[in-house]
Design a protein around this motif. Structure first.
Motif, PDB file in Angstrom:
ATOM      1  N   VAL A  44       0.976  -1.050  -0.017  1.00 55.25           N
ATOM      2  CA  VAL A  44       0.186  -0.006   0.122  1.00 55.25           C
ATOM      3  C   VAL A  44       1.011   1.285   0.108  1.00 55.25           C
ATOM      4  N   LEU A  45       1.938   1.466   0.969  1.00 60.80           N
ATOM      5  CA  LEU A  45       2.880   2.404   0.905  1.00 60.80           C
ATOM      6  C   LEU A  45       3.600   2.577  -0.258  1.00 60.80           C
ATOM      7  N   GLY A  46       4.166   1.552  -0.969  1.00 65.00           N
ATOM      8  CA  GLY A  46       4.628   1.578  -2.104  1.00 65.00           C
ATOM      9  C   GLY A  46       3.617   2.201  -3.140  1.00 65.00           C
ATOM     10  N   SER A  47       2.577   1.575  -3.463  1.00 62.90           N
ATOM     11  CA  SER A  47       1.626   2.079  -4.406  1.00 62.90           C
ATOM     12  C   SER A  47       1.470   3.502  -4.439  1.00 62.90           C
ATOM     13  N   LEU A  48       1.268   4.260  -3.186  1.00 58.72           N
ATOM     14  CA  LEU A  48       0.834   5.637  -2.845  1.00 58.72           C
ATOM     15  C   LEU A  48       2.178   6.295  -3.134  1.00 58.72           C
ATOM     16  N   ILE A  49       3.341   5.921  -2.679  1.00 57.76           N
ATOM     17  CA  ILE A  49       4.596   6.532  -3.203  1.00 57.76           C
ATOM     18  C   ILE A  49       4.565   6.710  -4.692  1.00 57.76           C
ATOM     19  N   PHE A  50       4.217   5.508  -5.401  1.00 57.78           N
ATOM     20  CA  PHE A  50       4.281   5.664  -6.822  1.00 57.78           C
ATOM     21  C   PHE A  50       3.592   6.587  -7.512  1.00 57.78           C
ATOM     22  N   VAL A  51       2.551   6.782  -6.925  1.00 61.39           N
ATOM     23  CA  VAL A  51       1.613   7.877  -7.605  1.00 61.39           C
ATOM     24  C   VAL A  51       2.113   9.122  -7.227  1.00 61.39           C
ATOM     25  N   PHE A  52       2.583   9.582  -6.051  1.00 60.64           N
ATOM     26  CA  PHE A  52       3.309  10.615  -5.821  1.00 60.64           C
ATOM     27  C   PHE A  52       4.468  10.751  -6.639  1.00 60.64           C
ATOM     28  N   LEU A  53       5.389   9.818  -6.954  1.00 59.92           N
ATOM     29  CA  LEU A  53       6.525   9.881  -7.854  1.00 59.92           C
ATOM     30  C   LEU A  53       5.832  10.391  -9.284  1.00 59.92           C
ATOM     31  N   VAL A  54       5.087   9.854  -9.902  1.00 56.88           N
ATOM     32  CA  VAL A  54       4.278  10.295 -11.143  1.00 56.88           C
ATOM     33  C   VAL A  54       4.121  11.760 -11.013  1.00 56.88           C
ATOM     34  N   MET A  55       3.347  12.181  -9.840  1.00 51.55           N
ATOM     35  CA  MET A  55       2.862  13.445  -9.777  1.00 51.55           C
ATOM     36  C   MET A  55       4.182  14.498  -9.937  1.00 51.55           C
ATOM     37  N   HIS A  56       5.216  14.123  -9.367  1.00 54.60           N
ATOM     38  CA  HIS A  56       6.664  14.789  -9.029  1.00 54.60           C
ATOM     39  C   HIS A  56       7.355  14.687 -10.464  1.00 54.60           C
ATOM     40  N   ILE A 101       5.598  14.646 -13.455  1.00 53.06           N
ATOM     41  CA  ILE A 101       4.778  15.566 -14.366  1.00 53.06           C
ATOM     42  C   ILE A 101       5.288  16.780 -13.848  1.00 53.06           C
ATOM     43  N   GLN A 102       5.168  17.359 -12.562  1.00 46.83           N
ATOM     44  CA  GLN A 102       5.384  18.689 -12.199  1.00 46.83           C
ATOM     45  C   GLN A 102       6.820  19.399 -12.550  1.00 46.83           C
ATOM     46  N   PHE A 103       7.811  18.477 -12.384  1.00 43.61           N
ATOM     47  CA  PHE A 103       9.230  18.888 -12.386  1.00 43.61           C
ATOM     48  C   PHE A 103      10.001  18.354 -13.583  1.00 43.61           C
ATOM     49  N   PHE A 104      10.419  17.126 -13.214  1.00 42.88           N
ATOM     50  CA  PHE A 104      11.136  16.420 -14.200  1.00 42.88           C
ATOM     51  C   PHE A 104      10.734  16.738 -15.886  1.00 42.88           C
ATOM     52  N   TRP A 105       9.369  16.231 -15.973  1.00 38.30           N
ATOM     53  CA  TRP A 105       8.958  16.459 -17.556  1.00 38.30           C
ATOM     54  C   TRP A 105       9.209  17.937 -17.897  1.00 38.30           C
ATOM     55  N   LYS A 106       8.998  18.723 -17.090  1.00 38.73           N
ATOM     56  CA  LYS A 106       8.938  20.097 -17.589  1.00 38.73           C
ATOM     57  C   LYS A 106      10.443  20.552 -17.960  1.00 38.73           C
ATOM     58  N   GLU A 146      25.755  30.104 -17.425  1.00 40.39           N
ATOM     59  CA  GLU A 146      24.468  30.192 -17.882  1.00 40.39           C
ATOM     60  C   GLU A 146      23.769  28.873 -17.704  1.00 40.39           C
ATOM     61  N   MET A 147      22.507  28.741 -16.956  1.00 40.03           N
ATOM     62  CA  MET A 147      21.893  27.737 -16.537  1.00 40.03           C
ATOM     63  C   MET A 147      20.468  27.878 -16.392  1.00 40.03           C
ATOM     64  N   GLU A 148      19.411  26.909 -16.331  1.00 37.61           N
ATOM     65  CA  GLU A 148      18.073  27.181 -16.087  1.00 37.61           C
ATOM     66  C   GLU A 148      17.644  27.499 -14.608  1.00 37.61           C
ATOM     67  N   ASN A 149      16.633  28.271 -14.760  1.00 36.24           N
ATOM     68  CA  ASN A 149      16.492  28.755 -13.318  1.00 36.24           C
ATOM     69  C   ASN A 149      15.401  27.770 -12.694  1.00 36.24           C
ATOM     70  N   THR A 150      16.038  26.718 -12.476  1.00 36.29           N
ATOM     71  CA  THR A 150      15.188  25.454 -11.665  1.00 36.29           C
ATOM     72  C   THR A 150      14.441  25.790 -10.469  1.00 36.29           C
ATOM     73  N   TYR A 151      15.088  26.718  -9.705  1.00 39.85           N
ATOM     74  CA  TYR A 151      14.749  27.322  -8.324  1.00 39.85           C
ATOM     75  C   TYR A 151      13.373  27.993  -8.469  1.00 39.85           C
ATOM     76  N   ALA A 152      13.269  28.666  -9.354  1.00 36.12           N
ATOM     77  CA  ALA A 152      11.966  29.410  -9.802  1.00 36.12           C
ATOM     78  C   ALA A 152      10.748  28.402 -10.043  1.00 36.12           C
ATOM     79  N   LEU A 153      11.264  27.285 -10.746  1.00 32.86           N
ATOM     80  CA  LEU A 153       9.833  26.342 -11.021  1.00 32.86           C
ATOM     81  C   LEU A 153       9.672  25.492  -9.840  1.00 32.86           C
ATOM     82  N   VAL A 154      10.562  25.059  -8.877  1.00 31.34           N
ATOM     83  CA  VAL A 154      10.136  24.463  -7.871  1.00 31.34           C
ATOM     84  C   VAL A 154       9.542  25.470  -6.797  1.00 31.34           C
ATOM     85  N   SER A 155      10.309  26.532  -6.369  1.00 29.19           N
ATOM     86  CA  SER A 155       9.759  27.548  -5.311  1.00 29.19           C
ATOM     87  C   SER A 155       8.502  27.940  -5.610  1.00 29.19           C
TER      88      SER A 155
END
Length: 227
Positions: free
Chosen positions: A109-121, A123-128, A146-155
């Motif tokens: 159960v815990l692993g399944s819930l963590i997997f759902v959270f991982l997919v959301m994570h 989508i929100q960050f890695f995919w972008k 020069e680098m991407e402003n990853t801080y702005a995306l997460v924060s």
């Protein structure tokens, strides 16, 4: 070798090895993420994220990491369903709450819930970051590079959304509960099974789980409280 990998012990061994590998990744991932709260300018986190994105060794490890997640998830499902199938039907269920923890009885159960959270994570960050891009990732110059402003995306997500912040806190707690049992269980499977080592590993596993849960939870709470 193939017979070993398809056996019950072999599946548990693979699940343990992949679990230990993923725990090492979690330590690195949390270390980078904690830079979010140590520098409100975002420079430290952007440098850390840029290093992770451009380092050749990390690029090689990304597909290995993905494979590690797949192996751990698939084998854990197989082992869990095999254990369920092996249980006698219609037996009188004993109260085993005293001999095992809640986390150990609910790892699937815990692993399944963590997997759902991982997919959301993802989508929100890695995919972008890796695929679609985002206006918030506009390039900045840090230390002459020069680098991407990853801080702005997460924060920005944690500052703007209480719901997402709470979801990430819950995700951190779920991960901690999963690791509380998974840590010592993984080492027990690969041979650290005597009573002396088991007690030590259970203690270290509890501390490790608490540190990971608090570490991931404090980041969204920091942005919600401060900003």
């Amino acid at each position: 070798m193939s017979n070993f990998l398809t056996s019950s012990i072999g599946k548990k061994f693979l699940m343990s090895i992949s679990g230990i590998f993923l725990m090492m990744f979690i330590i690195v991932h949390l270390s980078i993420n904690l830079l979010l709260i140590f520098d409100d300018s975002g420079d430290l986190f952007n440098q850390g994220a840029h290093f992770m994105a451009t380092n050749p060794a990390i690029k090689i490890m990304e597909p290995v990491l993905a494979l590690g997640f797949l192996v751990h998830i698939i084998w854990s499902l197989i082992v869990s369903f095999q254990n369920l199938k092996a249980r006698p039907i219609g037996y009188k269920q004993l109260n085993n709450s005293k001999s095992s923890s809640w986390a150990s009885r609910n790892m699937l159960v815990l692993g399944s819930l963590i997997f759902v959270f991982l997919v959301m994570h993802i989508i929100q960050f890695f995919w972008k970051i890796k695929v679609t891009g985002d206006p918030l990732l506009a390039h900045v110059v840090v230390g002459g590079e020069e680098m991407e402003n990853t801080y702005a995306l997460v924060s920005s997500l944690f500052k703007a959304s209480l719901i997402y912040s709470l979801i990430y806190v819950v995700g951190g707690v779920l991960l901690g509960l999963h690791l509380a049992h998974g840590f010592w269980s993984a080492f027990q499977t690969i041979g650290f099974a005597n009573k002396i080592w088991l007690k030590r590993l259970q203690f270290v596993g509890t501390i490790f789980a608490i540190v990971i849960a608090i570490g991931f939870s404090v980041i969204p709470l920091y942005f919600q409280i401060k900003f």
